[in-house]
Structure formats: C-alpha cells, structure tokens
Write a protein that holds these residues in place. Structure first.
Motif, PDB file in Angstrom:
ATOM      1  N   LEU A 200       0.835  -1.207   0.000  1.00 27.13           N
ATOM      2  CA  LEU A 200       0.000   0.000   0.000  1.00 27.13           C
ATOM      3  C   LEU A 200       0.872   1.261   0.000  1.00 27.13           C
ATOM      4  O   LEU A 200       0.570   2.247  -0.668  1.00 27.13           O
ATOM      5  CB  LEU A 200      -0.936   0.001   1.215  1.00 27.13           C
ATOM      6  CG  LEU A 200      -1.967  -1.129   1.261  1.00 27.13           C
ATOM      7  CD1 LEU A 200      -2.822  -1.029   2.525  1.00 27.13           C
ATOM      8  CD2 LEU A 200      -2.865  -1.104   0.025  1.00 27.13           C
ATOM      9  N   LYS A 201       1.961   1.174   0.753  1.00 25.33           N
ATOM     10  CA  LYS A 201       2.908   2.299   0.786  1.00 25.33           C
ATOM     11  C   LYS A 201       3.467   2.575  -0.607  1.00 25.33           C
ATOM     12  O   LYS A 201       3.561   3.718  -1.034  1.00 25.33           O
ATOM     13  CB  LYS A 201       4.081   1.935   1.702  1.00 25.33           C
ATOM     14  CG  LYS A 201       4.099   2.656   3.018  1.00 25.33           C
ATOM     15  CD  LYS A 201       5.322   2.197   3.803  1.00 25.33           C
ATOM     16  CE  LYS A 201       5.820   3.270   4.725  1.00 25.33           C
ATOM     17  NZ  LYS A 201       6.825   2.743   5.658  1.00 25.33           N
ATOM     18  N   ARG A 202       3.832   1.501  -1.272  1.00 21.26           N
ATOM     19  CA  ARG A 202       4.374   1.643  -2.622  1.00 21.26           C
ATOM     20  C   ARG A 202       3.331   2.276  -3.547  1.00 21.26           C
ATOM     21  O   ARG A 202       3.634   3.210  -4.288  1.00 21.26           O
ATOM     22  CB  ARG A 202       4.785   0.261  -3.165  1.00 21.26           C
ATOM     23  CG  ARG A 202       5.302   0.310  -4.606  1.00 21.26           C
ATOM     24  CD  ARG A 202       5.665  -1.065  -5.149  1.00 21.26           C
ATOM     25  NE  ARG A 202       4.519  -1.854  -5.596  1.00 21.26           N
ATOM     26  CZ  ARG A 202       3.795  -1.609  -6.686  1.00 21.26           C
ATOM     27  NH1 ARG A 202       4.068  -0.567  -7.437  1.00 21.26           N
ATOM     28  NH2 ARG A 202       2.782  -2.394  -7.019  1.00 21.26           N
ATOM     29  N   LEU A 203       2.096   1.773  -3.488  1.00 19.21           N
ATOM     30  CA  LEU A 203       1.042   2.303  -4.364  1.00 19.21           C
ATOM     31  C   LEU A 203       0.822   3.786  -4.116  1.00 19.21           C
ATOM     32  O   LEU A 203       0.626   4.564  -5.050  1.00 19.21           O
ATOM     33  CB  LEU A 203      -0.275   1.557  -4.135  1.00 19.21           C
ATOM     34  CG  LEU A 203      -0.342   0.095  -4.576  1.00 19.21           C
ATOM     35  CD1 LEU A 203      -1.720  -0.472  -4.255  1.00 19.21           C
ATOM     36  CD2 LEU A 203      -0.055  -0.031  -6.066  1.00 19.21           C
ATOM     37  N   ARG A 204       0.852   4.157  -2.840  1.00 23.99           N
ATOM     38  CA  ARG A 204       0.570   5.545  -2.491  1.00 23.99           C
ATOM     39  C   ARG A 204       1.584   6.491  -3.134  1.00 23.99           C
ATOM     40  O   ARG A 204       1.236   7.596  -3.531  1.00 23.99           O
ATOM     41  CB  ARG A 204       0.582   5.693  -0.967  1.00 23.99           C
ATOM     42  CG  ARG A 204       0.026   6.994  -0.473  1.00 23.99           C
ATOM     43  CD  ARG A 204      -0.153   6.984   1.015  1.00 23.99           C
ATOM     44  NE  ARG A 204       1.121   6.855   1.721  1.00 23.99           N
ATOM     45  CZ  ARG A 204       1.244   6.775   3.049  1.00 23.99           C
ATOM     46  NH1 ARG A 204       0.176   6.785   3.811  1.00 23.99           N
ATOM     47  NH2 ARG A 204       2.420   6.668   3.619  1.00 23.99           N
ATOM     48  N   GLU A 205       2.830   6.056  -3.227  1.00 24.33           N
ATOM     49  CA  GLU A 205       3.855   6.919  -3.810  1.00 24.33           C
ATOM     50  C   GLU A 205       3.926   6.778  -5.332  1.00 24.33           C
ATOM     51  O   GLU A 205       4.067   7.771  -6.034  1.00 24.33           O
ATOM     52  CB  GLU A 205       5.231   6.607  -3.203  1.00 24.33           C
ATOM     53  CG  GLU A 205       5.305   6.754  -1.689  1.00 24.33           C
ATOM     54  CD  GLU A 205       4.765   8.083  -1.168  1.00 24.33           C
ATOM     55  OE1 GLU A 205       5.055   9.117  -1.798  1.00 24.33           O
ATOM     56  OE2 GLU A 205       4.025   8.070  -0.156  1.00 24.33           O
ATOM     57  N   GLU A 206       3.844   5.554  -5.801  1.00 23.62           N
ATOM     58  CA  GLU A 206       4.128   5.319  -7.223  1.00 23.62           C
ATOM     59  C   GLU A 206       2.890   5.304  -8.107  1.00 23.62           C
ATOM     60  O   GLU A 206       2.995   5.441  -9.321  1.00 23.62           O
ATOM     61  CB  GLU A 206       4.854   3.973  -7.396  1.00 23.62           C
ATOM     62  CG  GLU A 206       6.252   3.970  -6.837  1.00 23.62           C
ATOM     63  CD  GLU A 206       6.888   2.595  -6.907  1.00 23.62           C
ATOM     64  OE1 GLU A 206       6.357   1.721  -7.631  1.00 23.62           O
ATOM     65  OE2 GLU A 206       7.893   2.401  -6.223  1.00 23.62           O
ATOM     66  N   GLN A 207       1.739   5.060  -7.520  1.00 18.04           N
ATOM     67  CA  GLN A 207       0.516   4.947  -8.325  1.00 18.04           C
ATOM     68  C   GLN A 207      -0.524   5.941  -7.812  1.00 18.04           C
ATOM     69  O   GLN A 207      -1.676   5.570  -7.579  1.00 18.04           O
ATOM     70  CB  GLN A 207      -0.042   3.518  -8.236  1.00 18.04           C
ATOM     71  CG  GLN A 207       0.889   2.441  -8.738  1.00 18.04           C
ATOM     72  CD  GLN A 207       0.869   2.346 -10.257  1.00 18.04           C
ATOM     73  OE1 GLN A 207       0.021   2.930 -10.917  1.00 18.04           O
ATOM     74  NE2 GLN A 207       1.812   1.601 -10.815  1.00 18.04           N
ATOM     75  N   SER A 208      -0.097   7.177  -7.631  1.00 19.83           N
ATOM     76  CA  SER A 208      -1.014   8.188  -7.079  1.00 19.83           C
ATOM     77  C   SER A 208      -2.169   8.468  -8.014  1.00 19.83           C
ATOM     78  O   SER A 208      -3.148   9.085  -7.625  1.00 19.83           O
ATOM     79  CB  SER A 208      -0.290   9.500  -6.836  1.00 19.83           C
ATOM     80  OG  SER A 208       0.971   9.272  -6.333  1.00 19.83           O
ATOM     81  N   THR A 451      -5.714   7.933  -2.150  1.00 17.23           N
ATOM     82  CA  THR A 451      -4.815   7.389  -3.168  1.00 17.23           C
ATOM     83  C   THR A 451      -3.593   8.278  -3.407  1.00 17.23           C
ATOM     84  O   THR A 451      -2.749   7.948  -4.228  1.00 17.23           O
ATOM     85  CB  THR A 451      -5.571   7.222  -4.504  1.00 17.23           C
ATOM     86  OG1 THR A 451      -6.285   8.418  -4.785  1.00 17.23           O
ATOM     87  CG2 THR A 451      -6.533   6.061  -4.437  1.00 17.23           C
ATOM     88  N   PHE A 452      -3.507   9.400  -2.692  1.00 16.86           N
ATOM     89  CA  PHE A 452      -2.402  10.339  -2.925  1.00 16.86           C
ATOM     90  C   PHE A 452      -1.373  10.283  -1.803  1.00 16.86           C
ATOM     91  O   PHE A 452      -1.692   9.886  -0.688  1.00 16.86           O
ATOM     92  CB  PHE A 452      -2.949  11.769  -3.020  1.00 16.86           C
ATOM     93  CG  PHE A 452      -3.811  11.989  -4.226  1.00 16.86           C
ATOM     94  CD1 PHE A 452      -3.236  12.213  -5.464  1.00 16.86           C
ATOM     95  CD2 PHE A 452      -5.193  11.939  -4.126  1.00 16.86           C
ATOM     96  CE1 PHE A 452      -4.026  12.403  -6.582  1.00 16.86           C
ATOM     97  CE2 PHE A 452      -5.997  12.122  -5.241  1.00 16.86           C
ATOM     98  CZ  PHE A 452      -5.411  12.347  -6.474  1.00 16.86           C
TER      99      PHE A 452
END
Ligand SMILES: *[C@@H]1O[C@H](CO)[C@@H](O)[C@H](O)[C@H]1NC(C)=O
Ligand SMILES: *[C@@H]1O[C@H](CO)[C@@H](O)[C@H](O)[C@H]1NC(C)=O
Ligand SMILES: *[C@@H]1O[C@H](CO)[C@@H](O)[C@H](O)[C@H]1NC(C)=O
Ligand SMILES: *[C@@H]1O[C@H](CO)[C@@H](O)[C@H](O)[C@H]1NC(C)=O
Ligand SMILES: *[C@@H]1O[C@H](CO)[C@@H](O)[C@H](O)[C@H]1NC(C)=O
Ligand SMILES: *[C@@H]1O[C@H](CO)[C@@H](O)[C@H](O)[C@H]1NC(C)=O
Ligand SMILES: CC(=O)N[C@H]1CO[C@H](CO)[C@@H](O)[C@@H]1O
Length: 570
Positions: A200-208, A451-452
């Motif tokens: 989730l951490k990764r998504l928050r940064e990379e898939q904003s 998501t941001f």
C-alpha cells in the motif's frame, strides 16, 4: 489555420462525442464508492471494466516526484510541521522484504491472550497480548501488522476501542479501559499484514493516479473529454492549468485538441486503474485469508468486570486515549461533551433555531445533511436541479430560521459529474462566511485523498486550517466541527484504493493538525470501530444518529456543565 481545421471539425466532433458517450454512458451509472452506500463486488467489477476502456483512450503515465514541484511551496515552518507529521505516522517496515506468503502474518494462526490482572473493576484496564504467527504457525519476528481491537458487551450495547501497541517483534499489546460492569468480550482484527502495508505504501507513492479524473470541454457542437489530476506529465500534450488562485491548490487537465481551456464544463471521476499488483503482491490481499480477519483467543475471550466500589473514583484517574464508548447503544463521550438525546424533530429544531449550518466535504458529511432532512419534516429542501448525491443542497425550516447547506469539497473528488462551476475549495468557502454564534460549520474531508501521497492531504488541511483560524478570529463564537475518517468494508480491490490503513494515516495527520484549535472533532473512527455493526464507508443509521446526537449536544450543551456524568444518563 482556422479554415483548415474546420474541415476536421465534424470528424473530431464525431470522435469526441463517441468517446464521450462511451465514457459517460457507463460511468454515470456507476457512482463512486463514496457516493453510494452499496458497493457490491459486481459493481466493482463493472467499474474496473469500464476503466480499462478509458485507459485505452488515455494511456496514463504518472510519477508523483515529477509533480512534487507543482503547487505552493510550503514555508519553512510548514515544511517543518510536514516532516513532523510524516514522522509521526511512519510505519515500521519488515527488515526482510520479499518474504514468501507462507512466512507472512496469518491471522488464523495468530492468537491473543487476556493478561491475568486479578480482579477487574470498572475504572481498571484490561491488557491483552497478541502473538502474530505465520502460515507455518511460527511466531513472526517483526511488527507492522495493522490491527484494530474493541472490547464489547453485546447485551448492553456497549463497546469501546482498544489502543494497540506494536512491540515490533511479532507481539502486540492491546489496552482497553474498563468502563461498564458485566462480561466483556475482546475482539481483535488484523486488517492487513505488514507485508500488505508495504504494498500500500508503494502504491501511495508510485501509483497516485490509480484513481483518475476527467473533464468535459464543450463549445457549441464540439465537445472533448480529457484526463485531469493534481499533476500530469507535460510531455504528451499541453496542459490546462486550473490551479486555485487563492490557495494555490494545483489542478490540471490535458488541453483538448480543438477547444481551449475556458470551455471546461464539468469534472468527474474517470475510473480506477487496474493491474496495480504483481502476482506476488496479490497474495497479501485475499478476502478470506488476510483482509480484515479476526484473531482468535488462546483461552478466554471474555472477562467479568465488577462494578466500581462505592465512593471510589473510577476511570476519572485513568489517562484515556479513547474519545468515548457505547453504552446501551448510545455514544458516551469521554472528552467534555455531555451527551443529550434529541429524540424528536422538535428537539432538533429547538437546538438549531436561528442557525446557518454549513456542511462541506465528501459523502460522509452529506450523510448528516440527509439524516437531518429525513428526521425533521420542517426542513424543506430546495431543488436547485443539483445532480443527485453531488449537490450543492439546501434545506430550510423558515419557522425556526434554520438553513442547512451541503457542498462537496474541491478536487480531487471522485463524484460523478460536478459542474466546473461547483468545484469550490473548503478554505475559500470558509473565507466567505461571516461566522458568529449562529453559524455552524461541519467539515469532512479524507476519503478522496486516500490514493495520494500524504503531503497532498497535509497541504489541503493546511489551507483549511488557515481558513478556520481566520474564521474563528473574525467570530470566535462560530461553531466548527470536523469529522474524522472511519473504517470501511474492504476486499482485495477496494483495499488498494480505500484501505483503512490509508484512512488511518490521514486521520492521524488531521488529529494532530487541528489539535489545540477551538474545533470539535467527531470521532467517526472510534464510533465505527466500537460499534457492533460491520464497517461501511457510509456508516449505518444507528451510528449516524449517534453522531448527530453528539453534534447537537456540542451545539446545544446542557446548562449544568458537569463533565463525564454519563452514568446518570444510563
Ligand atoms: C520519477 O521521476 C523522478 C524525477 O524525474 C525520477 O528520478 C524517478 O526515477 C521517476 N520514477 C519512476 C517510477 O518513473
Ligand atoms: C511474544 O509473546 C509470546 C506469547 O505471549 C511469548 O511466548 C514470546 O516470548 C513473546 N515474544 C517476544 C519476542 O517477546
Ligand atoms: C499553474 O499556475 C500556477 C498559478 O498561476 C503557477 O504557479 C504554476 O506554475 C502553473 N503550472 C504550470 C505547470 O505552469
Ligand atoms: C466467556 O468465556 C467462557 C470460556 O471461554 C465461555 O464459556 C462463555 O460462554 C463466555 N461468555 C460469554 C458471555 O461469551
Ligand atoms: C425524549 O426525551 C425526553 C426527555 O429527554 C423524554 O421526556 C421523552 O419521553 C422522550 N421521547 C421519546 C419519544 O423517546
Ligand atoms: C409554522 O408555524 C405556524 C405558527 O406557529 C404553524 O401554523 C405552521 O404549521 C408552521 N409551519 C411549519 C412548516 O411547521
Ligand atoms: C457504451 C458502453 O461501453 N456500454 C457498456 C456499458 O456496460 C454494459 C455492461 O456493464 C455493456 O454491456 C455495454 O457495452
């Protein structure tokens, strides 16, 4: 040039309209999760399918660090606060990344033990130890699992949330205050294993941009739809810059091919990006395996709490971090507000007499508006031909001079089709209020930011906080309430966009940022977690009713201001 282009106008119009029809046809039917209470798996499937189509029209490439220079530069003081906020919500990472699923946390193999603390009395506390194990039943060696807990007595309609302490070695301690006598049961849930949090951490940064937005541009017979977001890569197409001149909040759309930026007519949720996870990462998001799974007791799952001995000061001496608890189905605040019951519509109109009530934010504050309008027949709704669920809405009780208004917050907002004329930022709205003791402001802004990167939320709250401070400075008697985030139903898909972990991170930031201001928090987090009803993005009427009772109790306090006398009310 103009003449040359005009030859193509019919063609582009056709393409534009066809694309628009394709996009809008299904999307308008599929409301955002934040707009509708129902969110069945089937609907999700549908929306994901329609997203694919849009993604084909607008291939998306996004890199947040690319965008970080956009928007207002924080001052030194603000940058310092931001670092502090980010530090305070930092989440411990597993020392080893890429652990196989079998070595990740398995709630079914994990257990909790009620610590024997001798005789338990109201005013005491209960300590519970949780041992997290992997799928082999071996103890986990590191922390970072996202656990939530409550203590409850179903027969008494009583419940309170527990505080979770992560020992970072696979063990966790839970602390519950004992606030009522009787048999109390422990409920522990693993929302996500630590391994999923890393994803989730990764998504928050990379898939904003995993939730994306679009706008319709229209002029006469020509219309085009383009992609919009907080920031967009410029290399493809020129941008339309809709950065707010007052706050500096950034917002961009790709410039339509033929129309200019002034022809934007609306804003809408574009959809949800798919295929966000690798097949390895997917294993940590399985519905019956590791998303919101209860952890069982090794031994007793309940204890009997005795009444406080007579004359003994009870929980008054405790340092409670909880903001309240349920007893007989009624929320009992522990933080100053003395709960009253506004049990009929005349009690509500008496309390709100002469007040202008402004509600700003997402659908979770709209629920309050809807509740009040439904409960009080005197409220007459004005129909502005506003789109359903989007607003703005207004209801009036002219006999008691009450005005209720609802307006959604500015972008990013995942609503379906908001007129671009209605994209107002909360801080700008607050700057337009005179304020005073006849003004009540209610704010709820969290869900559409999940998501941001957290910095985006911090920036938004900073603007709102400044406007709240200005408002309270103009008119200190203005009543301001802010609703916190709440827990919701999660499945493998929705976890990636709306996980409680994202919400909890934002919520911690909100609580710190508004601390010390003359603002009343409505603790939706605890009110949904402590309640027996299942978690839902839009909490059930029983919970909304308690929120409204709490809000009215704050607006219209009992005259005799005695703190914490809820036992007399029971
Ligand atoms: C994002 O952009 C930054 C700066 O341009 C670059 O260093 C980084 O590698 C990019 N990340 C991805 C995932 O493309
Ligand atoms: C974790 O808790 C279990 C059970 O209470 C205990 O046996 C174990 O020693 C604890 N582990 C650590 C590292 O403290
Ligand atoms: C958009 O406009 C704002 C304010 O007018 C400005 O600060 C910002 O640099 C502009 N963004 C781009 C990408 O030009
Ligand atoms: C409390 O726990 C005991 C032992 O596990 C069990 O027999 C009993 O039914 C439980 N009581 C309640 C009210 O759940
Ligand atoms: C509402 O509350 C008042 C006192 O607070 C009580 O007298 C009255 O009976 C209650 N009415 C209902 C319908 O519960
Ligand atoms: C407003 O008050 C008047 C007089 O008190 C009453 O006759 C009328 O029914 C009330 N109207 C509404 C909508 O409650
Ligand atoms: C125009 C368009 O994409 N229509 C689709 C809307 O969704 C239904 C089912 O969800 C499809 O059958 C249509 O083709």
């Amino acid at each position: 040039m103009k003449k040359y282009l005009s030859n193509y106008v019919p063609f582009f119009t056709l393409v534009g309209l066809a694309g628009l029809a394709l996009v809008l046809w299904n999307i308008t039917m599929l409301e955002s999760w934040n707009c509708q209470t129902v969110s069945t798996y089937l609907q999700l499937q549908n929306s994901i399918q329609s997203v694919l189509k849009i993604s084909e029209i607008f291939p998306v490439e996004f890199n947040y660090s690319y965008c970080s220079h956009l928007g207002q530069e924080p001052t030194e003081e603000e940058a310092k606060e931001e670092r502090y906020l980010l530090k305070s919500i930092s989440w411990s990472e597993p020392p080893v990344l890429g652990l196989p699923l079998r070595q990740s946390s398995d709630p079914a193999q994990s257990y909790y033990i009620i610590q024997d603390s001798g005789e338990l009395q109201v005013g005491g506390k209960l300590v519970v130890k949780v041992q997290m194990n992997n799928f082999f039943g071996q103890p986990k060696k590191h922390g970072g699992d996202f656990l939530v807990a409550r203590l409850h007595t179903p027969e008494l309609g009583a419940g309170v949330v527990g505080r979770v302490h992560d020992h970072r070695n696979g063990n966790y301690s839970l602390f519950f205050p004992l606030l009522w006598p009787g048999v109390v049961q422990v409920d522990v849930t693993m929302v996500h294993p630590s391994e999923a949090i890393m994803v989730l951490k990764r998504l928050r940064e990379e898939q904003s941009d995993r939730v994306f937005f679009k706008s319709l541009f229209r002029s006469r017979y020509l219309s085009e739809t383009t992609l919009c977001n907080l920031c967009l890569p410029v290399k493809k197409q020129p941008l339309c810059n809709y950065t707010d001149p007052y706050t500096g909040e950034p917002w961009y759309c790709y410039k339509p091919k033929l129309l200019d930026c002034d022809t934007r007519v609306n804003h809408a949720k574009g959809g949800y990006k798919k295929n966000l996870l690798t097949s390895y990462e997917k294993k940590f998001f399985q519905s019956a395996v590791n998303i919101k799974i209860p952890i069982h007791a090794a031994g007793m799952d309940n204890v009997t709490v005795l009444p406080a001995s007579k004359g003994q000061t009870t929980w008054r001496n405790l340092e409670l971090s909880q903001s309240g608890f349920y007893y007989r189905g009624i929320w009992r605040p522990l933080t100053g507000v003395v709960m009253r019951q506004f049990n009929d519509s005349s009690a509500i109109t008496q309390c709100l007499r002469g007040k202008m009530v402004y509600m700003y934010g997402d659908s979770t504050v709209r629920q309050w508006y809807e509740y009040l309008v439904a409960q009080v027949p005197e409220f007459k709704e004005f129909n502005f031909y506003s789109p359903k669920n989007v607003g703005p809405f207004m209801a009036v009780d002219s006999n008691h001079s009450i005005v209720l208004r609802y307006r959604c917050h500015g972008p990013p907002i995942r609503f379906t089709t908001v007129s671009s004329a209605e994209l107002h930022y909360i801080s700008n709205e607050l700057d337009g209020l005179r304020g005073g003791s006849d003004t009540v402001v209610m704010i709820s802004i969290w869900s559409h930011f999940s998501t941001f990167p957290v910095q985006v939320y911090i920036r938004r709250l900073r603007h709102i906080r400044r406007a709240v401070i200005r408002l309270l400075n103009r008119e200190p008697a203005t009543i301001v309430l802010i609703r916190t985030a709440n827990l919701q139903k999660l499945d493998p898909e929705s976890s990636l966009y709306n996980s409680d972990w994202f919400s909890q991170q934002l919520d911690s930031v909100l609580r710190i940022m508004f601390k010390g201001l003359n603002v009343q928090l409505v603790d939706a987090w605890e009110m949904t977690l402590a309640h027996h009803q299942p978690h839902q993005l839009h909490p059930s009427p029983a919970i909304i009713s308690n929120m409204i009772q709490f809000i009215l109790s704050h607006i219209c306090p009992v005259r005799r201001k005695r703190k914490r006398d809820y036992y007399e009310a029971t």
